[in-house]
Structure formats: structure tokens, C-alpha cells
Design an enzyme around this catalytic site. Structure first.
Site, PDB file in Angstrom:
ATOM      1  CD  GLU A   1       0.930  -1.086   9.108  1.00  0.00           C
ATOM      2  OE1 GLU A   1      -0.277  -0.961   8.598  1.00  0.00           O
ATOM      3  OE2 GLU A   1       1.765  -0.388   9.241  1.00  0.00           O
TER       4      GLU A   1
ATOM      5  CG  HIS B   1       5.286   0.619   2.699  1.00  0.00           C
ATOM      6  ND1 HIS B   1       4.542   1.751   2.362  1.00  0.00           N
ATOM      7  CD2 HIS B   1       4.646   0.263   3.729  1.00  0.00           C
ATOM      8  CE1 HIS B   1       3.720   1.902   3.437  1.00  0.00           C
ATOM      9  NE2 HIS B   1       3.960   0.987   4.332  1.00  0.00           N
TER      10      HIS B   1
ATOM     11  CG  HIS C   1      -0.249   0.127   2.600  1.00  0.00           C
ATOM     12  ND1 HIS C   1      -1.142   0.475   3.684  1.00  0.00           N
ATOM     13  CD2 HIS C   1       0.958   0.002   2.874  1.00  0.00           C
ATOM     14  CE1 HIS C   1      -0.281   0.722   4.704  1.00  0.00           C
ATOM     15  NE2 HIS C   1       0.893   0.308   4.172  1.00  0.00           N
TER      16      HIS C   1
ATOM     17  CB  CYS D   1       3.655   4.796   5.374  1.00  0.00           C
ATOM     18  SG  CYS D   1       4.425   3.861   6.409  1.00  0.00           S
TER      19      CYS D   1
ATOM     20  CG  HIS E   1       1.231 -12.136  -2.721  1.00  0.00           C
ATOM     21  ND1 HIS E   1       0.842 -12.854  -1.517  1.00  0.00           N
ATOM     22  CD2 HIS E   1       2.625 -12.021  -2.895  1.00  0.00           C
ATOM     23  CE1 HIS E   1       1.969 -13.400  -1.303  1.00  0.00           C
ATOM     24  NE2 HIS E   1       3.017 -12.812  -2.161  1.00  0.00           N
TER      25      HIS E   1
END
Length: 149
Positions: free
Chosen positions: A136, A29, A16, A25, A75
Site C-alpha cells: 500500500e 484517499h 478508498h 484513513c 483509478h
């Protein structure tokens, strides 16, 4: 009869990017997510029922979560479709990548809300979604509890 909570754990790999974010972020990544799904209900009390003593068969819960979450997100790369990332998403799709466009910023917090709605819609009437935990990283996770909502 007592209410019993049962939990099944899942894992999947998802990429994402957080559009507009002021840290690393914002770049594309990925994470090795771990999802714990806890439901609550009363064990089946009918001795003639094939699933006597179960709240829900773990394989039935697995089927729901795999179809709604794991098989969809594993994926894949997730982007908020209401941002300029949609151009990057289209380029990746054109190159054969699995891309998901969602109506939210794809943070763990927002993903766990999305997951709760998808799972709740598929559970049998006598079973309630109690909580979700979406991990996460080894040290970071978001939780959703029905009692908070």
C-alpha cells in the site's frame, strides 16, 4: 520434476475510505499499490509444447491479473457497500467517477483476500496460487499465503 515458483509484479492506483475507522484513513484517499503474484507448479516437460520449460507463460499470468484486478481497480475508488459510504459512492458515480462497491472494508488485508479468490479461479488446474503481496505504501503491505489458508 521440481515445483518452481514464479512471480509477476503489477501496479495500480486506487482510492478508498475506511468507514468507521478512527484515523485519517476514514477520509477518501488513494494509494499507488504494488501487487506481487506468485504461483507454483512444474515446468512443462513436453519438448513439443510451445511453452516447454515454463510453469506458466508470464503473459498468461499477466492477462489473468490485469483482467481480474488491475483493469478493475486501477483509478477506481473502493467503498464498502454495507456502510453509509454508499451515498457518497452514488454521488461520485453520478459525476462520472469509477466507483467499486465491495462486501468488505477495503483495507489491504481484505483486498488481498479478494484478489486471491479472483486469481485462483482463473489459474490452470496444474498451477496453484502460492502467495500475494499487496504493498500500500513504501513501508506497509499485506501478504496472503496459500499455506496459511
Amino acid at each position: 520434476m521440481s515445483n518452481i515458483r514464479i512471480t509477476k509484479q503489477f501496479s495500480f492506483e486506487t482510492g478508498h475510505a475506511l468507514y468507521g475507522y478512527d484515523g485519517k484513513c476514514r477520509n477518501v484517499h488513494g494509494h499507488s499499490y504494488k501487487l506481487s503474484v506468485t504461483v507454483i507448479g512444474q515446468p512443462i516437460n513436453d519438448t513439443d509444447h510451445v511453452k516447454f520449460g515454463m510453469v506458466i507463460d508470464f503473459s498468461d499470468l499477466k492477462k489473468i491479473v490485469k483482467e481480474e484486478i488491475v483493469d478493475v481497480f486501477d483509478h477506481a475508488t473502493v467503498f464498502n457497500k454495507n456502510t453509509p459510504h454508499v451515498d457518497l459512492a452514488q454521488e461520485l458515480k453520478n459525476r462520472g467517477h469509477n466507483v467499486l462497491l465491495v462486501n468488505y472494508q477495503p483495507t489491504s488485508e481484505m483486498m488481498v483476500i479478494d484478489f486471491s479468490e479472483k486469481i485462483k479461479a482463473r489459474l490452470p488446474q496444474n498451477i496453484s496460487l502460492h502467495s500475494l503481496k499487496l504493498q500500500e505504501t513504501a513501508t506497509s503491505y499485506a501478504e496472503w499465503f496459500a499455506s496459511d489458508n
